[in-house]
Every structure is written in C-alpha cells, then in structure tokens.
Design an enzyme around this catalytic site. Structure first.
Site, mmCIF file in Angstrom:
data_model
loop_
_atom_site.group_PDB
_atom_site.id
_atom_site.type_symbol
_atom_site.label_atom_id
_atom_site.label_comp_id
_atom_site.label_asym_id
_atom_site.label_seq_id
_atom_site.Cartn_x
_atom_site.Cartn_y
_atom_site.Cartn_z
ATOM 1 N N ASN A 184 -3.622 3.162 -2.173
ATOM 2 C CA ASN A 184 -2.955 3.951 -3.219
ATOM 3 C C ASN A 184 -1.446 4.003 -3.001
ATOM 4 O O ASN A 184 -0.837 5.063 -3.054
ATOM 5 C CB ASN A 184 -3.536 5.364 -3.265
ATOM 6 C CG ASN A 184 -3.205 6.093 -4.551
ATOM 7 O OD1 ASN A 184 -2.983 5.468 -5.578
ATOM 8 N ND2 ASN A 184 -3.165 7.409 -4.498
ATOM 9 N N ARG A 194 7.051 0.344 -0.688
ATOM 10 C CA ARG A 194 6.864 1.469 0.236
ATOM 11 C C ARG A 194 6.014 1.060 1.432
ATOM 12 O O ARG A 194 6.275 1.484 2.563
ATOM 13 C CB ARG A 194 6.216 2.642 -0.507
ATOM 14 C CG ARG A 194 6.092 3.860 0.357
ATOM 15 C CD ARG A 194 5.828 5.136 -0.433
ATOM 16 N NE ARG A 194 5.536 6.202 0.516
ATOM 17 C CZ ARG A 194 4.396 6.873 0.555
ATOM 18 N NH1 ARG A 194 3.451 6.617 -0.332
ATOM 19 N NH2 ARG A 194 4.218 7.799 1.438
ATOM 20 N N ARG A 207 -2.110 9.061 4.740
ATOM 21 C CA ARG A 207 -2.746 8.023 5.550
ATOM 22 C C ARG A 207 -2.440 8.198 7.039
ATOM 23 O O ARG A 207 -2.924 7.441 7.878
ATOM 24 C CB ARG A 207 -2.296 6.655 5.098
ATOM 25 C CG ARG A 207 -2.470 6.443 3.600
ATOM 26 C CD ARG A 207 -1.586 5.336 3.093
ATOM 27 N NE ARG A 207 -1.427 5.396 1.648
ATOM 28 C CZ ARG A 207 -0.549 6.174 1.046
ATOM 29 N NH1 ARG A 207 0.262 6.944 1.746
ATOM 30 N NH2 ARG A 207 -0.462 6.185 -0.276
ATOM 31 N N LYS A 212 -12.240 -1.726 -0.403
ATOM 32 C CA LYS A 212 -11.091 -2.586 -0.703
ATOM 33 C C LYS A 212 -10.301 -2.959 0.548
ATOM 34 O O LYS A 212 -9.947 -4.127 0.751
ATOM 35 C CB LYS A 212 -10.193 -1.861 -1.719
ATOM 36 C CG LYS A 212 -8.741 -2.262 -1.745
ATOM 37 C CD LYS A 212 -8.537 -3.677 -2.184
ATOM 38 C CE LYS A 212 -7.066 -3.984 -2.408
ATOM 39 N NZ LYS A 212 -6.207 -3.731 -1.257
ATOM 40 N N PRO A 255 -11.550 -8.863 -2.836
ATOM 41 C CA PRO A 255 -11.026 -7.496 -2.880
ATOM 42 C C PRO A 255 -10.740 -7.060 -4.318
ATOM 43 O O PRO A 255 -10.092 -7.793 -5.070
ATOM 44 C CB PRO A 255 -9.703 -7.589 -2.094
ATOM 45 C CG PRO A 255 -9.821 -8.844 -1.275
ATOM 46 C CD PRO A 255 -10.674 -9.775 -2.077
ATOM 47 N N ASP A 313 -8.879 -4.319 -6.405
ATOM 48 C CA ASP A 313 -7.891 -3.238 -6.419
ATOM 49 C C ASP A 313 -7.582 -2.855 -7.866
ATOM 50 O O ASP A 313 -8.272 -3.285 -8.785
ATOM 51 C CB ASP A 313 -6.625 -3.673 -5.679
ATOM 52 C CG ASP A 313 -5.847 -4.699 -6.490
ATOM 53 O OD1 ASP A 313 -6.463 -5.404 -7.307
ATOM 54 O OD2 ASP A 313 -4.624 -4.779 -6.335
#
Length: 276
Positions: free
Chosen positions: A119, A124, A168, A209, A226, A228
DNA sequence: TCCCAGGCAAGGC
DNA sequence: GCCTTGCATGGG
C-alpha cells in the site's frame, strides 16, 4: 563512477533496456544518474549506461559473474516472448516493455523491499529502502550495503517508524527477527512455488501479493503472478468475466499464462503503469 | 483537499 | 471460509 573501466558489454539491446528493467517496480535500489543508472545489490554497486549502440554495465572486474547473473543475461528473452506472444494482451504489452528482464535479486533484500511496498508508492518505497541502507548497511566506501538480518533485528518498530516506514514498521522489525532467529530463506530455493509461498506467508507483513513478488524477484520463480492494484485494474482487459476476488483473479491469470506468468505480469504491469 | 499507492492483519459474519 | 475496515505517509 570510480570503479575503473571494466565493462560488461550488451551489444544487442532488443531484450535489454536499463530504464525498463529498473523502473518496472521490481527493485528499489537504483538511482538515475547522468547517462544511466547506478544500481545497488547486496553489498555491490554498478553503473548501467544505455546508448544507441548498446548497453554497458560498468563494475568491478571481480563482480562480473555477479552482475551477469543479477541482470539474468544467460536467459533467452526472445524465446520467452515467443512463447507468450499469442496470449491475452501480450501483442501490446511485450513490444511496449520489450527491454524488461526479471532481475535475480537476493531473497532477503526482496523480502524487506516488498514488505515496505505494501500500500505504498514507488518513490516513497525507494526513499525508505535508501534510508534503511544508509543507517544500517555496512559502509562499502562510497555506498552502503543492504543491511543484514542481524543488523535489522537489533532495531525495534519505533526505529523503523522514525525511518518513515509507517505502519509497516512492526513488520520489518518482526520479519528481521524471524530471519535472524532461524527462518531459512535459502531453503525455499528448493521448494516449488506453492510450498515456498505458504512458508513466506508465515512472516509478518507477507500476504499473497508480497509473497508472490518475493518469489518472482528474489527466487526467480517465474510461474507466480503477483496481483496488485494495477493488475486488478487490468484484469478486465484480459478476462472480461466481472471477477472481483483477488485470489480468483490470481488463479485465472496463472492458468492463462502458465509457467511464464511472472514474465507476462511484468510486461502487463509496466505497460499499465506507463499508460502504454 | 482528496484519492491513491506493487496490501496486510484483525475482526465480524 | 469471505468481506470490511484501519492503517502511516507522501505523491499527484
């Protein structure tokens, strides 16, 4: 670049485009530089220059084999493209991202990078990973290695929050402690994708994922697919069946693209993100 | 300001 | 089991 004049020359760039390889979201450890990219992996660094006539990987001579393996130079991407060419959307996505290759990254590095990716957005993620190396990585004389599990396990969640990892942070601290404490990432090399996926998902911050990305980029298990947010948006292009469940999407996409699913996913992902 | 980003984990059914 | 919600933070 001060690593001398040693170069790995890639004369035919039909299957090698540095910008596509690095900016397709499989690694977060690179910097755009004058005339190319500086790339970091484990405790190593190289510079990739791309010109009209071909590409060059400038590195330390003793790292020749390492970078040839990292950039997957021994794999025949022409053959992969031919196998995929008739499958859904590939006639558009393969020409758009024809220079993509799946990097052979380190298990641990891929694990941490993709835990951070959840997310999150690419600029970043790159920033968080860069700060992680800067603060905890060994000084290699001009750059920093990726931190070891031990180095990361010695810090707590508050430390990773200060680094900007957001929610996280606890995943990073706990996953590092698990690996440092004996979770054997290397053993998963010998497992099939389903078995390795189940094992990885026992780690904090590793869901469906993230597990697939670690398997694809950290283990080169190219049969995974994967899913996403971008692939969810793209799903309707490939399967016009109104499906909205992610696990069902993943299963259907895997069934369509088979053992080359990882490659197909990468071509699709790149085209969608670049709006090609 | 608001929505989104290479989602995951926890809680409610 | 499946579905919803909260989550930190920066980019566009």
């Amino acid at each position: 670049m001060t690593d001398g004049d040693y170069r790995i020359i890639i004369e035919d760039c039909g299957d090698f485009d540095a910008a596509q390889i690095l900016e397709c979201g499989q690694t977060f450890r690179y910097r755009k530089a004058d005339g190319g990219y500086t790339v970091y992996a484990r405790d190593k660094r190289c510079f990739v220059a791309q010109g009209e006539g071909g590409a060059q990987i400038v590195c330390s001579p003793q790292d020749d084999a390492f970078w040839r393996d990292y950039f997957d130079l021994q794999t025949d991407y022409g053959a992969i493209k031919r196998r995929l060419s008739a499958l859904p959307d590939m006639s558009r996505s393969i020409p758009f991202g024809k220079g993509i290759r799946i990097l052979r990254q380190d298990h641990w590095e891929a694990l941490i990078g993709f835990i951070v990716s959840a997310n999150n957005n690419l600029p970043r993620i790159k920033g968080i990973v860069a700060r992680l190396c800067e603060v905890l990585g060994e000084d290699m004389g001009g750059w920093r290695a990726f931190p070891t599990p031990r180095a990361m396990a010695q810090k707590d969640a508050a430390f990773y929050r200060d680094l900007g990892a957001g929610y996280r942070a606890a995943y990073l601290a706990d996953a590092a402690r698990a690996v440092d404490g004996g979770f054997d990432l290397g053993a998963l090399e010998r497992c099939d994708s389903d078995t390795a996926r189940k094992a990885l998902r026992a780690l904090p911050g590793v869901g469906p994922k993230v597990a697939d990305c670690v398997l694809l980029y950290g283990y080169h298990k190219t049969d995974v697919f994967p899913v996403d947010t971008w692939i969810k948006k793209a799903y309707a292009l490939v399967c016009q069946d109104g499906c909205a469940n992610v696990e069902t999407m993943r299963a259907r996409l895997k069934a369509i693209y088979g053992d080359d699913g990882g490659y197909a996913q990468q071509y699709l992902f790149y085209r969608l993100r670049e709006k090609g």
